[in-house]
Design a protein around this motif. Structure first.
Motif, PDB file in Angstrom:
ATOM      1  N   VAL A 130       3.381   2.134  -3.637  1.00 28.15           N
ATOM      2  CA  VAL A 130       3.180   2.766  -2.339  1.00 28.15           C
ATOM      3  C   VAL A 130       4.515   3.181  -1.740  1.00 28.15           C
ATOM      4  O   VAL A 130       4.663   4.290  -1.193  1.00 28.15           O
ATOM      5  CB  VAL A 130       2.437   1.808  -1.379  1.00 28.15           C
ATOM      6  N   ASP A 131       5.534   2.322  -1.840  1.00 27.94           N
ATOM      7  CA  ASP A 131       6.843   2.627  -1.263  1.00 27.94           C
ATOM      8  C   ASP A 131       7.449   3.870  -1.904  1.00 27.94           C
ATOM      9  O   ASP A 131       7.987   4.743  -1.195  1.00 27.94           O
ATOM     10  CB  ASP A 131       7.793   1.435  -1.440  1.00 27.94           C
ATOM     11  N   LYS A 144      -4.649   2.358  -2.478  1.00 30.34           N
ATOM     12  CA  LYS A 144      -3.664   2.100  -1.430  1.00 30.34           C
ATOM     13  C   LYS A 144      -2.775   3.326  -1.196  1.00 30.34           C
ATOM     14  O   LYS A 144      -2.497   3.701  -0.049  1.00 30.34           O
ATOM     15  CB  LYS A 144      -2.800   0.898  -1.807  1.00 30.34           C
ATOM     16  N   VAL A 145      -2.329   3.961  -2.269  1.00 30.39           N
ATOM     17  CA  VAL A 145      -1.490   5.155  -2.132  1.00 30.39           C
ATOM     18  C   VAL A 145      -2.280   6.288  -1.498  1.00 30.39           C
ATOM     19  O   VAL A 145      -1.771   7.026  -0.649  1.00 30.39           O
ATOM     20  CB  VAL A 145      -0.909   5.576  -3.498  1.00 30.39           C
ATOM     21  N   ARG A 203      -4.581   6.066   0.703  1.00 28.10           N
ATOM     22  CA  ARG A 203      -4.645   5.825   2.143  1.00 28.10           C
ATOM     23  C   ARG A 203      -3.299   6.057   2.827  1.00 28.10           C
ATOM     24  O   ARG A 203      -3.249   6.382   4.017  1.00 28.10           O
ATOM     25  CB  ARG A 203      -5.116   4.389   2.415  1.00 28.10           C
ATOM     26  N   ALA A 204      -2.202   5.937   2.060  1.00 23.77           N
ATOM     27  CA  ALA A 204      -0.866   5.974   2.662  1.00 23.77           C
ATOM     28  C   ALA A 204      -0.290   7.378   2.775  1.00 23.77           C
ATOM     29  O   ALA A 204       0.522   7.644   3.663  1.00 23.77           O
ATOM     30  CB  ALA A 204       0.086   5.086   1.862  1.00 23.77           C
ATOM     31  N   ILE A 205      -0.669   8.291   1.880  1.00 23.26           N
ATOM     32  CA  ILE A 205      -0.043   9.613   1.859  1.00 23.26           C
ATOM     33  C   ILE A 205      -1.045  10.706   2.191  1.00 23.26           C
ATOM     34  O   ILE A 205      -2.267  10.504   2.112  1.00 23.26           O
ATOM     35  CB  ILE A 205       0.611   9.902   0.486  1.00 23.26           C
ATOM     36  N   ARG A 206      -0.511  11.881   2.537  1.00 21.97           N
ATOM     37  CA  ARG A 206      -1.363  13.020   2.887  1.00 21.97           C
ATOM     38  C   ARG A 206      -1.337  14.126   1.841  1.00 21.97           C
ATOM     39  O   ARG A 206      -2.237  14.965   1.804  1.00 21.97           O
ATOM     40  CB  ARG A 206      -0.925  13.592   4.243  1.00 21.97           C
ATOM     41  N   LEU A 244       5.512   6.982  -0.668  1.00 21.89           N
ATOM     42  CA  LEU A 244       5.872   7.347   0.703  1.00 21.89           C
ATOM     43  C   LEU A 244       7.255   7.986   0.752  1.00 21.89           C
ATOM     44  O   LEU A 244       7.480   8.953   1.498  1.00 21.89           O
ATOM     45  CB  LEU A 244       5.826   6.111   1.595  1.00 21.89           C
TER      46      LEU A 244
END
Length: 475
Positions: free
Chosen positions: A108-109, A146-147, A149-152, A112
């Protein structure tokens, strides 16, 4: 931006890379990532130019892996960067603002960070285990969620993806799935690409997916083109048709058959495929050899998933396929069958073997695969036992599909309805096993709810089956 099927090339050791990519593009690949670390600079340049031309002719994008200089030189659509390559801003400065830049990530980091630095899409992997020695550590399907949900920006799932993995990755939120060996190493890259690319149809509104049925007309409305179009429409897809024969028939049997000239069958095929197009094809009664050959050629040319119902004998015993057509079925159609759906008498006729139990069903099914069918559904309705058992052979795997036997004479149109339901669910984005499982639910409901119509074998009940399927049985 990448969406749908994303193909990563493998090595070109046997000189067939371009031919395999070209086939995969026919099957629906939307993005090709050219990866060629072992090639010379001249080899990379020559292949990249050919791939760019082929991709653009197919309406697809070409992304160069790791070599932004090459991407600029041939005016590719973009470049894909690893964690140790140049930064997104450096690549942007080299290629310009209108080019696509993707970045490989493993967390995820990292995803992002890449998004904040201006990446147009994020590739995350490896989602599943892979045999590649260069594969990153396994991150799994939960990390993909998870990714997402985290990125667009668009998210590409990569690593060890086959048809089953693609099914899971799309449900987890992937905008695209990246494949290598599951398409590039398949004996038919175009068909392997088509079955994965169709999975994305599940995101469409209704009508969801297009199904072309190629079969005879049943004026009684219970089987043939009429049963197919009822099934396709009631299950929520767009149906088109090519009529191969006119029949005079009712619940008591076939009274007459008028074959349609194969040249006119071709005109119908071209009219549909050159304009409306289709996602899957279902074939039924093909009448004679010239028609079988023309249909097989169209399936091959357009690289389509074909559910082939080898209709040979009507419910009342009338022959529906002459010897020339049977010969053409074996030599021309079986090699184009994504799924062959014979009942046991049809399987016996094609293979020349007796089929009386499950073991013999598998043996006959394997013979049909040897004759060219990619997958086979052996319909066990003629077995004498308590359950109706169908045997689905997907590659080397086998799956038994059981349901209680339904005692009724009103089964007119079961074969047509079953196969067209499978073609419909494939067009709607279900992988083959799920498509067959859902189609079996539907055909069972249509038999259970069948009502008397006429004096002989009444038709199955498409309308009530669809109502109950969507209200009670859709998983």
């Amino acid at each position: 931006m990448p969406s749908g099927l994303y193909l990563i090339t493998d090595d070109n050791s046997d000189g067939s890379l371009f031919k395999r990519v070209e086939s995969a593009l026919k099957g629906g690949v939307r993005t090709v990532q050219y990866r060629a670390k072992e090639a010379t600079a001249d080899e990379r340049f020559g292949m990249a130019q050919k791939l760019r031309k082929a991709c653009h002719a197919a309406g697809a994008k070409l992304i160069i892996n790791d070599f932004p200089e090459l991407a600029k030189e041939i005016d590719a659509d973009g470049v894909h960067l690893g964690q140790d390559d140049m930064s997104v801003s450096q690549a942007r400065q080299m290629l310009g603002r209108d080019k696509i830049i993707g970045v490989s990530t493993h967390s995820v980091d990292q995803a992002l960070k890449a998004e904040s630095h201006g990446a147009d899409y994020i590739a995350l992997g490896s989602i599943f285990p892979t045999s590649s020695k260069d594969a990153p550590e396994l991150v799994g399907i939960d990390a993909l969620r998870k990714v997402r949900r985290a990125i667009r920006v668009p998210l590409v799932a990569i690593g060890g993806i086959d048809i089953t993995g693609a099914d899971l990755a799309i449900d987890a939120g992937a905008d695209a799935v990246a494949v290598i060996s599951s398409v590039m190493q398949d004996r038919s890259p175009g068909i392997a690409a088509r079955e994965i690319s169709l999975l994305f149809n599940r995101k469409l509104g209704r009508p969801r997916g297009r199904v072309l049925t190629i079969a005879g007309s049943d004026c009684g409305g219970g089987a043939g083109i009429q049963a197919d179009l009822k099934t396709i429409s009631l299950l929520g897809s767009y149906g088109s048709c090519v009529i191969t024969a006119l029949t005079a028939q009712n619940t008591l049997g076939v009274k007459g058959v008028f074959p349609i000239d194969s040249n006119f069958v071709t005109e119908q095929l071209n009219a549909v495929l050159d304009d409306i197009g289709t996602d899957t094809i279902k074939t039924g009664m093909l009448s004679w050899g010239g028609t079988v050959t023309r249909v097989a050629q169209a399936i091959r040319r357009h690289c389509l998933l074909a559910v082939v119902d080898p209709v040979m004998i009507a419910k009342g015993g009338a022959p529906l396929l002459d010897k020339e057509a049977l010969d053409s079925l074996l030599s021309q159609m079986l090699p184009q069958a994504y799924l062959l759906t014979p009942n046991l008498p049809e399987a016996e006729k094609i293979t020349g073997t007796k089929v009386r139990n499950l073991a013999e069903m598998e043996e006959a099914g394997r013979l049909l695969q040897d004759l060219g069918a990619r997958n086979v559904l052996m319909k066990g309705g003629h077995l004498i036992n308590d359950d109706a058992v169908d045997l689905l052979l997907i590659g080397d795997a086998k799956h038994e599909l059981r349901s209680p036997r339904i005692e009724t004479k009103n089964t007119h149109g079961t074969g047509c309805t079953y196969s067209s339901a499978i073609a419909t669910f494939l067009a709607q984005g279900l992988p083959l096993l799920k498509a067959v499982e859902e189609a079996k639910k539907f055909i069972d409901l249509s038999i259970i709810t069948a009502v008397e119509s006429g004096k002989g074998h009444g038709s199955v009940n498409h309308v009530e089956a669809a109502f109950r399927y969507f209200h009670e049985h859709r998983s």
